[in-house]
Write a protein that holds these residues in place. Structure first.
Motif, PDB file in Angstrom:
ATOM      1  N   ILE A 222       0.619  -1.326   0.408  1.00  0.00           N
ATOM      2  CA  ILE A 222      -0.114   0.098  -0.217  1.00  0.00           C
ATOM      3  C   ILE A 222       1.230   1.280   0.414  1.00  0.00           C
ATOM      4  O   ILE A 222       1.923   1.249   0.551  1.00  0.00           O
ATOM      5  N   LEU A 223       0.966   1.859  -0.426  1.00  0.00           N
ATOM      6  CA  LEU A 223       1.350   3.680  -1.653  1.00  0.00           C
ATOM      7  C   LEU A 223       0.871   4.750  -1.127  1.00  0.00           C
ATOM      8  O   LEU A 223      -0.177   5.068  -1.739  1.00  0.00           O
ATOM      9  N   SER A 224       1.661   5.677  -0.840  1.00  0.00           N
ATOM     10  CA  SER A 224       1.368   6.632  -0.869  1.00  0.00           C
ATOM     11  C   SER A 224       2.148   7.569  -1.662  1.00  0.00           C
ATOM     12  O   SER A 224       3.197   8.322  -0.485  1.00  0.00           O
ATOM     13  N   PRO A 225       2.103   7.601  -2.697  1.00  0.00           N
ATOM     14  CA  PRO A 225       3.344   8.624  -3.473  1.00  0.00           C
ATOM     15  C   PRO A 225       3.702   9.341  -2.759  1.00  0.00           C
ATOM     16  O   PRO A 225       3.028  10.386  -3.141  1.00  0.00           O
ATOM     17  N   LEU A 226       4.496  10.312  -3.133  1.00  0.00           N
ATOM     18  CA  LEU A 226       4.439  12.104  -3.700  1.00  0.00           C
ATOM     19  C   LEU A 226       5.662  12.138  -4.818  1.00  0.00           C
ATOM     20  O   LEU A 226       5.141  13.599  -5.408  1.00  0.00           O
ATOM     21  N   SER A 227       6.463  11.688  -5.655  1.00  0.00           N
ATOM     22  CA  SER A 227       7.262  12.013  -6.215  1.00  0.00           C
ATOM     23  C   SER A 227       6.862  10.362  -8.184  1.00  0.00           C
ATOM     24  O   SER A 227       7.309  10.778  -8.669  1.00  0.00           O
TER      25      SER A 227
ATOM     26  N   GLY B  25      -3.625   7.786  -1.882  1.00  0.00           N
ATOM     27  CA  GLY B  25      -3.895   9.559  -1.954  1.00  0.00           C
ATOM     28  C   GLY B  25      -4.024  10.216  -3.562  1.00  0.00           C
ATOM     29  O   GLY B  25      -4.482   9.837  -4.303  1.00  0.00           O
ATOM     30  N   GLU B  26      -3.546  11.594  -3.899  1.00  0.00           N
ATOM     31  CA  GLU B  26      -3.830  12.339  -5.438  1.00  0.00           C
ATOM     32  C   GLU B  26      -2.497  11.759  -6.059  1.00  0.00           C
ATOM     33  O   GLU B  26      -2.893  12.235  -7.391  1.00  0.00           O
ATOM     34  N   ARG B  27      -1.405  11.681  -5.799  1.00  0.00           N
ATOM     35  CA  ARG B  27      -0.158  11.358  -6.380  1.00  0.00           C
ATOM     36  C   ARG B  27      -0.773  11.625  -8.115  1.00  0.00           C
ATOM     37  O   ARG B  27      -0.759  11.143  -8.981  1.00  0.00           O
ATOM     38  N   ILE B  28      -1.006   9.906  -8.100  1.00  0.00           N
ATOM     39  CA  ILE B  28      -1.409   8.877  -9.125  1.00  0.00           C
ATOM     40  C   ILE B  28      -2.846   8.474  -9.355  1.00  0.00           C
ATOM     41  O   ILE B  28      -3.126   7.766  -8.880  1.00  0.00           O
ATOM     42  N   ALA B  29      -3.248   9.854  -9.791  1.00  0.00           N
ATOM     43  CA  ALA B  29      -5.348   9.067 -10.150  1.00  0.00           C
ATOM     44  C   ALA B  29      -5.471   8.559 -11.636  1.00  0.00           C
ATOM     45  O   ALA B  29      -6.740   7.424 -10.854  1.00  0.00           O
ATOM     46  N   GLU B  30      -4.628   7.623 -11.993  1.00  0.00           N
ATOM     47  CA  GLU B  30      -5.206   6.953 -13.004  1.00  0.00           C
ATOM     48  C   GLU B  30      -4.086   6.003 -13.380  1.00  0.00           C
ATOM     49  O   GLU B  30      -2.634   7.129 -13.531  1.00  0.00           O
TER      50      GLU B  30
ATOM     51  N   GLN C  28       0.715  24.372  -3.155  1.00  0.00           N
ATOM     52  CA  GLN C  28       2.236  24.167  -4.108  1.00  0.00           C
ATOM     53  C   GLN C  28       1.947  23.847  -5.326  1.00  0.00           C
ATOM     54  O   GLN C  28       1.467  22.597  -5.924  1.00  0.00           O
ATOM     55  N   PRO C  29       1.965  24.979  -6.249  1.00  0.00           N
ATOM     56  CA  PRO C  29       2.134  24.638  -7.772  1.00  0.00           C
ATOM     57  C   PRO C  29       3.344  24.526  -7.527  1.00  0.00           C
ATOM     58  O   PRO C  29       4.255  24.812  -8.942  1.00  0.00           O
ATOM     59  N   TYR C  30       3.316  22.726  -8.072  1.00  0.00           N
ATOM     60  CA  TYR C  30       4.196  22.168  -8.721  1.00  0.00           C
ATOM     61  C   TYR C  30       4.248  20.130  -8.785  1.00  0.00           C
ATOM     62  O   TYR C  30       2.870  20.296  -8.430  1.00  0.00           O
ATOM     63  N   ASP C  31       4.858  19.612  -9.524  1.00  0.00           N
ATOM     64  CA  ASP C  31       4.120  18.531 -10.335  1.00  0.00           C
ATOM     65  C   ASP C  31       3.692  17.894  -9.372  1.00  0.00           C
ATOM     66  O   ASP C  31       2.566  17.219  -9.152  1.00  0.00           O
ATOM     67  N   THR C  32       4.083  17.700  -8.048  1.00  0.00           N
ATOM     68  CA  THR C  32       3.942  17.179  -6.906  1.00  0.00           C
ATOM     69  C   THR C  32       3.433  17.779  -6.018  1.00  0.00           C
ATOM     70  O   THR C  32       2.925  16.504  -4.711  1.00  0.00           O
ATOM     71  N   GLY C  33       1.939  18.659  -6.055  1.00  0.00           N
ATOM     72  CA  GLY C  33       2.036  19.404  -5.193  1.00  0.00           C
ATOM     73  C   GLY C  33       0.155  18.726  -5.693  1.00  0.00           C
ATOM     74  O   GLY C  33      -0.943  19.776  -5.124  1.00  0.00           O
ATOM     75  N   GLU C  34      -0.067  17.390  -5.626  1.00  0.00           N
ATOM     76  CA  GLU C  34      -1.165  17.591  -6.532  1.00  0.00           C
ATOM     77  C   GLU C  34      -2.693  17.078  -6.102  1.00  0.00           C
ATOM     78  O   GLU C  34      -3.513  18.538  -5.450  1.00  0.00           O
TER      79      GLU C  34
END
Length: 345
Positions: A123-128, A147-152, A187-193
Motif C-alpha cells: 500500500i503506497l502513498s506516493p509523493l514523487s 492519495g492524489e499523486r497518481i489518479a489514473e 503547492q503549485p508544482y508537479d508533486t503538489g496534487e
C-alpha cells in the motif's frame, strides 16, 4: 498446555477438518450455522492458526508493506495505526516504511530492489512517483495506491474528495461572515496534487458566492509542517493589504503553526482570525483552542486499502491473475467537517 489442532476444533464443532479450514481462512462457501459452530469451537478451545505454516504453503511471506512519505506527520502515523489494525484482521503483518518523498526510494520499493520481493503486497502513498514510473512496473506483488499523486493507473486507488473537502472548509468560514479568507499550503508544482485540489475547492467556494479571490491570500508552502504554517501566517499578517480574518490550512500541522503565530502576535482565535485545519489529528483535539478541521475517515481508508490488497493477493495465490479480483477501481472514503473552538464551535 497442548497445542490445539484443527482436528480438535472439528471434533468439538462436529464438522470436517476441511470445513474448519474453510472457516479459519475466511472462505465464503460455509453455511452460516456451520460457521457459527466452528467459530464457537475456535473460541472455546483457544485455537490459533499457524500463520507461518499457512503462508509457507501458499507461497507467501505473510507481510504487506505500507509506504508513506513522512511518519512524523501525524496523519500518516495515525493512518498507519489504522492499516495495522485492519491488516491484523486479515492475518497480515504490516511493515511500515517511509520515503521522505524521494523518487528513487519510491521506485525501489515498488519497481525494483531487494525490498520489492519481501512483501505479498504494498500500500503506497506516493509523493514523487509518476505514471511513467508505474508503467515500468512489470508483475511483482499487488499494489494499492493512496492519495492524489497518481489518479489514473492500472492499480486500485483509495482517496477522499479533496475538492469537496476544501470547499466545505472554506464555505464554513464564509458562512461565519468572514470576508478575507486566506489559504495556507498551496503547492503549485508537479508533486503538489493534493494541495492543488484543495486550492481548487477553496476557489470554488468563493466562486459559488460570486466572490473574487485575492490571490495574495493564497500562500504556498514547501511542506505541511508546523514551521511552514507559522511562517505563512507571519507573511499574511505582515502583508500590505492587511491581515486575513480567517485562514484555511491544508493540514492540521500548518494550522497549529498558524495558531502559534497568531497568539504570539496578540490576536484572538476565533474573534480576530478563525482557523480551519485538515486531517483531524489528535493534537488538534487537545490544542488550545481546539482545532476545527476536515476529518478524512482514516479507518475507512485503511479498510478499503487492505481489503483490495487482500483480494489481489488471494487471486494471485490461487494461481489466477490478480486482475481477476476485478478491474482497477477508484474508492472514495468519506470526510466530514468537525467544528471546534478555533472557529467558535
Amino acid at each position: 498446555m497442548a497445542t490445539v489442532r484443527l482436528r480438535d476444533v472439528a471434533e468439538r464443532a462436529g464438522v470436517s477438518i476441511r470445513t474448519v479450514s474453510n472457516v479459519v481462512n475466511g472462505y465464503a462457501q460455509v453455511a452460516d450455522d456451520t460457521r457459527r459452530r466452528v467459530e464457537k469451537a475456535v473460541a472455546e478451545l483457544g485455537y490459533r492458526p499457524n500463520l507461518a505454516a499457512r503462508n509457507l504453503k501458499r507461497g507467501r511471506t505473510g507481510m504487506v508493506a505500507l509506504v508513506v512519505p513522512e511518519l512524523d506527520v501525524p496523519y500518516f502515523s495515525e493512518l498507519a495505526r489504522a492499516v495495522i489494525a485492519e491488516g491484523r484482521k486479515h492475518g497480515w503483518t504490516v511493515v511500515i516504511d517511509q520515503t521522505d518523498g524521494e523518487p528513487d526510494r519510491e521506485r525501489e520499493l515498488i519497481i525494483g530492489g531487494a525490498g520489492a520481493a519481501l512483501f505479498d503486497g504494498v500500500i503506497l502513498s506516493p509523493l514523487s512517483l509518476s505514471q511513467a514510473d508505474l508503467a515500468e512496473r512489470r508483475g511483482g506483488s499487488p499494489l494499492v495506491l493512496l492519495g492524489e499523486r497518481i489518479a489514473e493507473s492500472p492499480y486500485d486507488h483509495v482517496a477522499i474528495d479533496n475538492v469537496a473537502a476544501a470547499y466545505a472548509a472554506t464555505e464554513h468560514l464564509l458562512d461565519l461572515g468572514r470576508t478575507r479568507v486566506a489559504a495556507v499550503g498551496d503547492q503549485p508544482y508537479d508533486t503538489g496534487e493534493t494541495a492543488q485540489l484543495r486550492t481548487r475547492g477553496y476557489r470554488d467556494a468563493h466562486a459559488a458566492r460570486g466572490l473574487a479571490v485575492d490571490d495574495s491570500l493564497i500562500v504556498a508552502t514547501h511542506r505541511f509542517h508546523r514551521s511552514d504554517g507559522a511562517a505563512a501566517m507571519a507573511a499574511l499578517l505582515d502583508r500590505p493589504g492587511g491581515p486575513p480574518d480567517a485562514v484555511f490550512c491544508y493540514n492540521d500541522l500548518l494550522a497549529l503553526g498558524a495558531v502559534r503565530t497568531l497568539l504570539t502576535r496578540g490576536l484572538r482565535i476565533p474573534q480576530d482570525v478563525a482557523v480551519v485545519g485538515f486531517d483531524d489529528i489528535e493534537a488538534g483535539r487537545y490544542n488550545t483552542p481546539t482545532l476545527t478541521t476536515v476529518s478524512p475517515d482514516k479507518a475507512v481508508i485503511a479498510r478499503l486499502a487492505v481489503e483490495r490488497l487482500t483480494a489481489r493477493i488471494a487471486a494471485g495465490s490461487s494461481g489466477a491473475d490478480p486482475a481477476q479480483a476485478g478491474p482497477p477501481a477508484e474508492f472514495w472514503a468519506p470526510h466530514r467537517l468537525i467544528v471546534r473552538e478555533s472557529t467558535g464551535g
